[in-house]
Design a protein around this motif. Structure first.
Motif, PDB file in Angstrom:
ATOM      1  N   LYS A  77       0.906  -1.234   0.116  1.00  0.00           N
ATOM      2  CA  LYS A  77       0.081   0.065  -0.118  1.00  0.00           C
ATOM      3  C   LYS A  77       0.830   1.142   0.033  1.00  0.00           C
ATOM      4  O   LYS A  77       1.712   1.370   0.749  1.00  0.00           O
ATOM      5  CB  LYS A  77      -0.709  -0.195   1.140  1.00  0.00           C
ATOM      6  CG  LYS A  77      -1.905  -0.990   1.343  1.00  0.00           C
ATOM      7  CD  LYS A  77      -2.880  -0.885   2.482  1.00  0.00           C
ATOM      8  CE  LYS A  77      -3.864  -2.147   2.567  1.00  0.00           C
ATOM      9  NZ  LYS A  77      -4.772  -1.730   3.523  1.00  0.00           N
ATOM     10  N   PHE A 112       2.736   6.744   2.397  1.00  0.00           N
ATOM     11  CA  PHE A 112       2.437   5.599   3.391  1.00  0.00           C
ATOM     12  C   PHE A 112       2.800   4.397   2.689  1.00  0.00           C
ATOM     13  O   PHE A 112       2.546   3.944   1.596  1.00  0.00           O
ATOM     14  CB  PHE A 112       0.829   5.675   3.907  1.00  0.00           C
ATOM     15  CG  PHE A 112       0.225   4.485   4.652  1.00  0.00           C
ATOM     16  CD1 PHE A 112      -0.228   3.618   3.877  1.00  0.00           C
ATOM     17  CD2 PHE A 112       0.519   4.548   5.940  1.00  0.00           C
ATOM     18  CE1 PHE A 112      -0.850   2.408   4.656  1.00  0.00           C
ATOM     19  CE2 PHE A 112       0.099   3.275   6.533  1.00  0.00           C
ATOM     20  CZ  PHE A 112      -0.628   2.612   6.017  1.00  0.00           C
ATOM     21  N   ALA A 118       2.835  -0.076   3.631  1.00  0.00           N
ATOM     22  CA  ALA A 118       2.793  -1.202   4.451  1.00  0.00           C
ATOM     23  C   ALA A 118       3.049  -2.591   3.539  1.00  0.00           C
ATOM     24  O   ALA A 118       2.643  -2.733   2.304  1.00  0.00           O
ATOM     25  CB  ALA A 118       1.478  -1.374   5.177  1.00  0.00           C
ATOM     26  N   TYR A 165      -8.205  -6.780   5.124  1.00  0.00           N
ATOM     27  CA  TYR A 165      -7.381  -5.594   4.267  1.00  0.00           C
ATOM     28  C   TYR A 165      -7.444  -6.128   2.815  1.00  0.00           C
ATOM     29  O   TYR A 165      -6.923  -5.338   1.918  1.00  0.00           O
ATOM     30  CB  TYR A 165      -5.875  -5.702   4.735  1.00  0.00           C
ATOM     31  CG  TYR A 165      -5.175  -6.992   4.936  1.00  0.00           C
ATOM     32  CD1 TYR A 165      -5.108  -7.931   4.202  1.00  0.00           C
ATOM     33  CD2 TYR A 165      -4.893  -7.004   6.288  1.00  0.00           C
ATOM     34  CE1 TYR A 165      -4.525  -9.024   4.219  1.00  0.00           C
ATOM     35  CE2 TYR A 165      -4.283  -8.394   6.517  1.00  0.00           C
ATOM     36  CZ  TYR A 165      -4.134  -9.453   5.557  1.00  0.00           C
ATOM     37  OH  TYR A 165      -3.565 -10.635   5.936  1.00  0.00           O
ATOM     38  N   ASP A 178      -4.522   3.225   6.325  1.00  0.00           N
ATOM     39  CA  ASP A 178      -3.578   3.271   7.709  1.00  0.00           C
ATOM     40  C   ASP A 178      -4.189   2.684   8.775  1.00  0.00           C
ATOM     41  O   ASP A 178      -4.337   3.491   9.712  1.00  0.00           O
ATOM     42  CB  ASP A 178      -3.085   4.896   7.855  1.00  0.00           C
ATOM     43  CG  ASP A 178      -4.182   5.864   8.209  1.00  0.00           C
ATOM     44  OD1 ASP A 178      -5.436   5.541   7.660  1.00  0.00           O
ATOM     45  OD2 ASP A 178      -4.277   6.912   8.639  1.00  0.00           O
ATOM     46  N   THR A 179      -4.591   1.768   8.494  1.00  0.00           N
ATOM     47  CA  THR A 179      -5.373   0.731   9.594  1.00  0.00           C
ATOM     48  C   THR A 179      -4.206  -0.320  10.125  1.00  0.00           C
ATOM     49  O   THR A 179      -3.540  -0.822   9.073  1.00  0.00           O
ATOM     50  CB  THR A 179      -6.415   0.146   9.199  1.00  0.00           C
ATOM     51  OG1 THR A 179      -7.384   1.054   8.833  1.00  0.00           O
ATOM     52  CG2 THR A 179      -7.172  -0.910  10.182  1.00  0.00           C
ATOM     53  N   GLN A 180      -4.002  -0.352  11.165  1.00  0.00           N
ATOM     54  CA  GLN A 180      -2.993  -1.247  11.791  1.00  0.00           C
ATOM     55  C   GLN A 180      -3.448  -2.762  11.359  1.00  0.00           C
ATOM     56  O   GLN A 180      -4.405  -3.171  11.593  1.00  0.00           O
ATOM     57  CB  GLN A 180      -2.902  -1.203  13.423  1.00  0.00           C
ATOM     58  CG  GLN A 180      -2.001  -2.026  13.915  1.00  0.00           C
ATOM     59  CD  GLN A 180      -1.779  -1.911  15.407  1.00  0.00           C
ATOM     60  OE1 GLN A 180      -2.766  -1.341  15.964  1.00  0.00           O
ATOM     61  NE2 GLN A 180      -0.765  -2.515  15.794  1.00  0.00           N
ATOM     62  N   TYR A 220      -1.686   5.238  13.725  1.00  0.00           N
ATOM     63  CA  TYR A 220      -2.699   4.513  12.715  1.00  0.00           C
ATOM     64  C   TYR A 220      -3.838   5.368  13.125  1.00  0.00           C
ATOM     65  O   TYR A 220      -4.078   6.172  14.093  1.00  0.00           O
ATOM     66  CB  TYR A 220      -2.897   3.327  12.969  1.00  0.00           C
ATOM     67  CG  TYR A 220      -1.684   2.346  13.126  1.00  0.00           C
ATOM     68  CD1 TYR A 220      -1.546   1.872  11.971  1.00  0.00           C
ATOM     69  CD2 TYR A 220      -0.963   2.025  14.091  1.00  0.00           C
ATOM     70  CE1 TYR A 220      -0.274   1.025  11.532  1.00  0.00           C
ATOM     71  CE2 TYR A 220       0.259   1.248  13.837  1.00  0.00           C
ATOM     72  CZ  TYR A 220       0.362   0.685  12.702  1.00  0.00           C
ATOM     73  OH  TYR A 220       1.528  -0.217  12.612  1.00  0.00           O
ATOM     74  N   SER A 221      -4.823   5.377  11.963  1.00  0.00           N
ATOM     75  CA  SER A 221      -6.227   6.151  12.158  1.00  0.00           C
ATOM     76  C   SER A 221      -7.235   5.051  12.598  1.00  0.00           C
ATOM     77  O   SER A 221      -8.179   5.588  13.339  1.00  0.00           O
ATOM     78  CB  SER A 221      -6.526   6.656  10.948  1.00  0.00           C
ATOM     79  OG  SER A 221      -6.986   5.775   9.844  1.00  0.00           O
ATOM     80  N   SER A 267      -2.413   6.945  -4.883  1.00  0.00           N
ATOM     81  CA  SER A 267      -2.085   5.819  -4.229  1.00  0.00           C
ATOM     82  C   SER A 267      -2.537   4.371  -4.511  1.00  0.00           C
ATOM     83  O   SER A 267      -2.997   4.500  -5.704  1.00  0.00           O
ATOM     84  CB  SER A 267      -2.982   6.123  -2.832  1.00  0.00           C
ATOM     85  OG  SER A 267      -4.493   5.876  -3.315  1.00  0.00           O
TER      86      SER A 267
END
Length: 269
Positions: free
Chosen positions: A5, A14, A16, A40, A47-49, A80-81, A252
């Protein structure tokens, strides 16, 4: 399974990742349903863990009545949000031509993010209405439009029309792109929509396989909506944002390499 991502909202970055495997297979097996999946794979905030837990799916008479697991907002100071929360769940109830979707929690009483879905006579999406318990008179609504039985566009509005998304398909009945544009207002009561406006958001879908998409029945859920639209399974999307002059101002993407078993994607891994 591998996920990449990357988010550029100039100048923010960002990134991950996790997992690994191949994307193409000659197997002719067809997936018949999803009992659980990694969150996911859907359209939750980038930006989720990450979490090793799955969303579990409960069916009744062939209809989805519960999704166990959702994302919850967290203090952004954590980095994270949102975070995946197995104590959060979504319940769905059905009437003759409607469905009601409500988010709930095992820990906290109450409900939120209530949505009413209205279907056409042949079972396609017609409207989705979002109810804000704090502002019940302001109801965001999505209206869906079809051509020859194919969903071609949808509009979001409440008291004002505020965006329109057009869907473009390729020859394989897969979504090539979704283009979203915004109206301008001559007056507060007079929205004007320019279908050629250069100010837009373009999301492109890529790297489709040739296997039946098992998420088409998830079309009523916001996080699964994009994945539900195609006949097959994409493993990458890219999004580009343009200003009123057509200059790119952000982009993105997310990419997966799915784990397969007997040629079919195992969405639970």
């Amino acid at each position: 399974m591998k996920i990449h991502k990357i988010l550029f909202l100039l100048p923010i970055l960002f990134l991950a990742g996790c997992g690994s495997d191949d994307e193409n297979s000659n197997s002719t097996e067809v997936a018949t349903g999803i009992s659980s999946y990694r969150f996911y794979y859907m359209d939750y905030p980038l930006d989720t863990q990450q979490s090793p837990e799955n969303v579990d799916v409960v069916y009744n008479d062939g209809k989805i009545v519960k999704l166990i697991g959702d994302v919850s907002a967290v203090d952004p100071n954590t980095g994270y949000s949102h975070i995946f929360n197995k104590n959060a769940y979504t319940e769905v109830s059905y009437a003759s031509n409607t469905a009601t979707i409500i988010d709930k929690s095992v820990i906290n009483e109450g409900e939120w993010n209530k949505q009413f879905v209205e279907f056409t006579a042949d079972g396609k999406l017609k409207y989705k209405i979002y109810v804000d318990n704090l502002q019940p008179l302001i109801r965001d609504t999505i209206q869906y439009f079809y051509e020859n039985g194919i969903l071609k566009s949808y509009e979001r509005h409440n008291r004002r029309f505020y965006e329109k998304s057009e869907i473009f398909y390729n020859a394989n009945a897969d979504v090539d792109s979704i283009v979203t544009r915004y109206p301008y207002y001559v007056s507060p009561q007079q929205p004007t929509f320019n279908p050629a406006s250069k100010e837009r958001v373009v999301r492109k879908f890529k790297k489709f396989d040739n296997k039946t998409n098992p998420f088409q029945v998830f079309v009523i859920f916001d996080e699964a909506f994009n994945r539900s639209l195609s006949a097959h399974n994409y493993s990458k999307w890219e999004e580009f944002k343009y200003d009123y002059d057509g200059h790119e101002i952000g982009n993105s993407f997310t990419e997966w390499t799915f784990i397969r078993e007997n040629g079919m994607i195992n969405f639970g891994l």
